[in-house]
Design a protein around this motif. Structure first.
Motif, PDB file in Angstrom:
ATOM      1  N   LYS A  75      -3.033  -2.764   8.612  1.00 40.13           N
ATOM      2  CA  LYS A  75      -1.687  -2.248   8.876  1.00 40.13           C
ATOM      3  C   LYS A  75      -0.656  -2.897   7.959  1.00 40.13           C
ATOM      4  CE  LYS A  75      -2.260  -0.873  13.668  1.00 40.13           C
ATOM      5  NZ  LYS A  75      -1.850  -1.073  15.064  1.00 40.13           N
ATOM      6  N   LEU A  76      -0.804  -4.208   7.729  1.00 38.74           N
ATOM      7  CA  LEU A  76       0.112  -4.897   6.830  1.00 38.74           C
ATOM      8  C   LEU A  76       0.002  -4.341   5.415  1.00 38.74           C
ATOM      9  CD1 LEU A  76       2.104  -7.161   6.045  1.00 38.74           C
ATOM     10  CD2 LEU A  76       0.103  -8.635   5.724  1.00 38.74           C
ATOM     11  N   GLN A  77      -1.214  -4.147   4.951  1.00 35.40           N
ATOM     12  CA  GLN A  77      -1.409  -3.638   3.590  1.00 35.40           C
ATOM     13  C   GLN A  77      -0.819  -2.250   3.439  1.00 35.40           C
ATOM     14  OE1 GLN A  77      -2.282  -5.741   1.262  1.00 35.40           O
ATOM     15  NE2 GLN A  77      -2.560  -7.231   2.918  1.00 35.40           N
ATOM     16  N   GLU A  78      -0.922  -1.439   4.490  1.00 38.66           N
ATOM     17  CA  GLU A  78      -0.348  -0.100   4.474  1.00 38.66           C
ATOM     18  C   GLU A  78       1.171  -0.179   4.386  1.00 38.66           C
ATOM     19  OE1 GLU A  78       0.091   3.422   7.714  1.00 38.66           O
ATOM     20  OE2 GLU A  78      -1.969   2.714   7.357  1.00 38.66           O
ATOM     21  N   LYS A  79       1.776  -1.087   5.151  1.00 37.73           N
ATOM     22  CA  LYS A  79       3.235  -1.249   5.106  1.00 37.73           C
ATOM     23  C   LYS A  79       3.674  -1.736   3.734  1.00 37.73           C
ATOM     24  CE  LYS A  79       4.069  -2.180   9.991  1.00 37.73           C
ATOM     25  NZ  LYS A  79       4.524  -3.152  10.982  1.00 37.73           N
ATOM     26  N   LEU A  80       2.942  -2.668   3.162  1.00 33.26           N
ATOM     27  CA  LEU A  80       3.294  -3.202   1.845  1.00 33.26           C
ATOM     28  C   LEU A  80       3.189  -2.119   0.774  1.00 33.26           C
ATOM     29  CD1 LEU A  80       1.581  -6.722   1.990  1.00 33.26           C
ATOM     30  CD2 LEU A  80       4.029  -6.189   2.170  1.00 33.26           C
TER      31      LEU A  80
ATOM     32  N   ASN B  21       3.792   0.919   1.126  1.00 30.56           N
ATOM     33  CA  ASN B  21       4.886   1.855   1.300  1.00 30.56           C
ATOM     34  C   ASN B  21       6.258   1.275   1.045  1.00 30.56           C
ATOM     35  OD1 ASN B  21       3.183   4.025   1.963  1.00 30.56           O
ATOM     36  ND2 ASN B  21       3.039   3.308   4.084  1.00 30.56           N
ATOM     37  N   LEU B  22       6.317   0.058   0.558  1.00 27.35           N
ATOM     38  CA  LEU B  22       7.639  -0.549   0.262  1.00 27.35           C
ATOM     39  C   LEU B  22       8.261   0.020  -0.947  1.00 27.35           C
ATOM     40  CD1 LEU B  22       7.156  -4.380   1.014  1.00 27.35           C
ATOM     41  CD2 LEU B  22       8.430  -2.690   2.339  1.00 27.35           C
TER      42      LEU B  22
END
Length: 169
Positions: free
Chosen positions: A161-166, A168-169
């Protein structure tokens, strides 16, 4: 002799909120346990009697929780050769640091496996007891490994989930 069990000893009933997680871990693995309030200093004869009786009835591991400079784990380790796990309770003016030192600073030849102060240590005490018992119980060993894998999967999912958020930055 009855089925092996873990004895969870607390120096005070005020330790129960912290030690509840220990009981939940043991219950989750299907490990029989007994819980008791007893004091190394205020009820030493009763503590000694319980430890001896518990050994005779099949106790394989003692988990001892105490706060302040109380020394329940050390007192129990002095009268048994079964593994003793000490849980320092986070209370008092030193927030468990005194309990940590009184639990971990045992003389050579009288070990106490000491876990972290407070609820994290209480949780680990349950897991450590399960691992100790799993040495002689293949089904429990599998359950411990499966629990460890589930825990790792939770961390890996959080990282995904963190990698997905990163991304999308």
């Amino acid at each position: 002799m009855s089925k092996p069990f873990v004895a969870v000893l607390m120096g005070s009933d005020s330790d129960l909120p912290t030690m509840q997680v220990t009981l939940e871990v043991l219950k989750g693995f299907g490990i029989r346990f007994e819980a008791k309030v007893t004091s190394a200093h205020r009820t030493p004869a009763a503590t000694h009697a319980y430890v001896h009786d518990a050994e005779e009835r099949g106790c394989k591991v003692f988990i001892c929780a105490a706060g302040l400079a109380a020394h329940l784990a050390g007192a129990v380790a002095g009268i048994t050769t079964r593994p003793v796990i000490g849980v320092p309770i986070d209370c008092g003016p030193l927030q468990g640091h005194d309990a940590l030192l009184s639990t971990v600073m045992m003389p050579g030849g009288v070990p106490v496996a000491t876990v972290a102060i407070g609820s994290a240590g209480a949780k680990n005490a349950g897991y450590l007891a399960a691992q100790i018992l799993a040495v002689a119980d293949d089904a429990l060993a599998v359950a411990v490994k499966e629990e460890r894998a589930r825990s790792a999967a939770v961390v890996e999912a959080k990282d995904a989930k963190l990698q997905e958020k990163l991304a999308n930055l």
